[in-house]
Enzyme design. Sequence first.
Site, PDB file in Angstrom:
ATOM      1  N   HIS A 148       0.820  -1.214   0.000  1.00  0.00           N
ATOM      2  CA  HIS A 148       0.000   0.000   0.000  1.00  0.00           C
ATOM      3  C   HIS A 148       0.850   1.260   0.000  1.00  0.00           C
ATOM      4  O   HIS A 148       2.002   1.253   0.429  1.00  0.00           O
ATOM      5  CB  HIS A 148      -0.903   0.013   1.243  1.00  0.00           C
ATOM      6  CG  HIS A 148      -2.206  -0.696   1.060  1.00  0.00           C
ATOM      7  ND1 HIS A 148      -3.408  -0.166   1.442  1.00  0.00           N
ATOM      8  CD2 HIS A 148      -2.485  -1.906   0.529  1.00  0.00           C
ATOM      9  CE1 HIS A 148      -4.373  -1.006   1.166  1.00  0.00           C
ATOM     10  NE2 HIS A 148      -3.841  -2.084   0.610  1.00  0.00           N
ATOM     11  N   GLU A 205      -6.236  -0.538  -6.171  1.00  0.00           N
ATOM     12  CA  GLU A 205      -7.232   0.383  -5.618  1.00  0.00           C
ATOM     13  C   GLU A 205      -6.778   1.819  -5.835  1.00  0.00           C
ATOM     14  O   GLU A 205      -5.596   2.135  -5.780  1.00  0.00           O
ATOM     15  CB  GLU A 205      -7.420   0.159  -4.107  1.00  0.00           C
ATOM     16  CG  GLU A 205      -7.794  -1.242  -3.698  1.00  0.00           C
ATOM     17  CD  GLU A 205      -6.568  -2.053  -3.288  1.00  0.00           C
ATOM     18  OE1 GLU A 205      -5.498  -1.458  -3.028  1.00  0.00           O
ATOM     19  OE2 GLU A 205      -6.681  -3.286  -3.250  1.00  0.00           O
TER      20      GLU A 205
END
Length: 320
Positions: A38, A107
């Site tokens: 991330h 994402e």
Amino acid sequence: MVSVGYTLMSEQAGPKHLVDHAVRAEAAGFDQLVMSDHYYPWLDSQGHSPYAWSVLGAVAHATSRAQLMSFVTCPIRRYHPAVVAQKASTIGALSDGRFTLGLGAGENLNEHVVGGWPHVQQRHEMFEEALQIIRPLLNGETLTFSGNHFDVPDAYIWDRPERPVPMAVAASGRQSATLAAEYGNGIISTEPDRHIIEMYDDAGGAGQPRYGQVAICYGPDEAECRKIVHDQFRWFGMGWKVNADLPGPESFAAATQFVREEDVAEGIPCGPDVDAHVEAFRKFVDAGFTHVAIVQVGGETQPMFLDWAQEQLLPRLRAL
């Protein structure tokens, strides 16, 4: 026997702690260490998000037995797919062949830091092109590629493990399950959905590894565990159609402001009851998964969890 994994959750611990957790998890007896990749945490309360590939390199050096995996890396915006192949091969070499490259379509939360987030159809097209680039590079081929989204005039990976790094692909439906079967060496899903496995098998993936992930929150006080899960993991039940498009932690906070403690606890077992945690794991086993990684929610609870897992949880999971 199903391979039992431990998740190095980069959103809830800093880089030094993650390496320490990896060493402790291997010593406790976990078979595999999977790591999220991330740029942002899901929620501010998680509080961390180091660069996964630096941590993976340190973990590869600090461990000797456990299998390693990115869970998962998006190769369409923040990273060019040719660079992903180079990073994966380097970790494969550092770990003496213990690394599997887990890939997914990503994402907005993590990818918008380098520019606009493409619409879903374009993302799917980009993801397939990325797989077409990464696979031959991992296999040691010299690649020239010209697509609608990516160009690779000339690429070759010089440092690779003896056997090419295997590649597993995240799937949530028939299209992605087909991609996983066509380009990968395994499938990834965070839902214990037998139907996904059947679609993967039908597309040609039968006999390949199936990687799952289950979130739990172990602790001596169930009420405290429920608070931790609500504070840090209440986004978990929204599904990937929502999670893929929200742009930042503040968006996830707004989208989950009305989620209650009991709502989250319905999907994530909380507290000291080992039977409840075993049952959550068992759902993936029953659905046909061969590798299941546990997420222990709560960064500060990891050492306590790992001690408990070694003594109580892992023996139960080995018996499934």
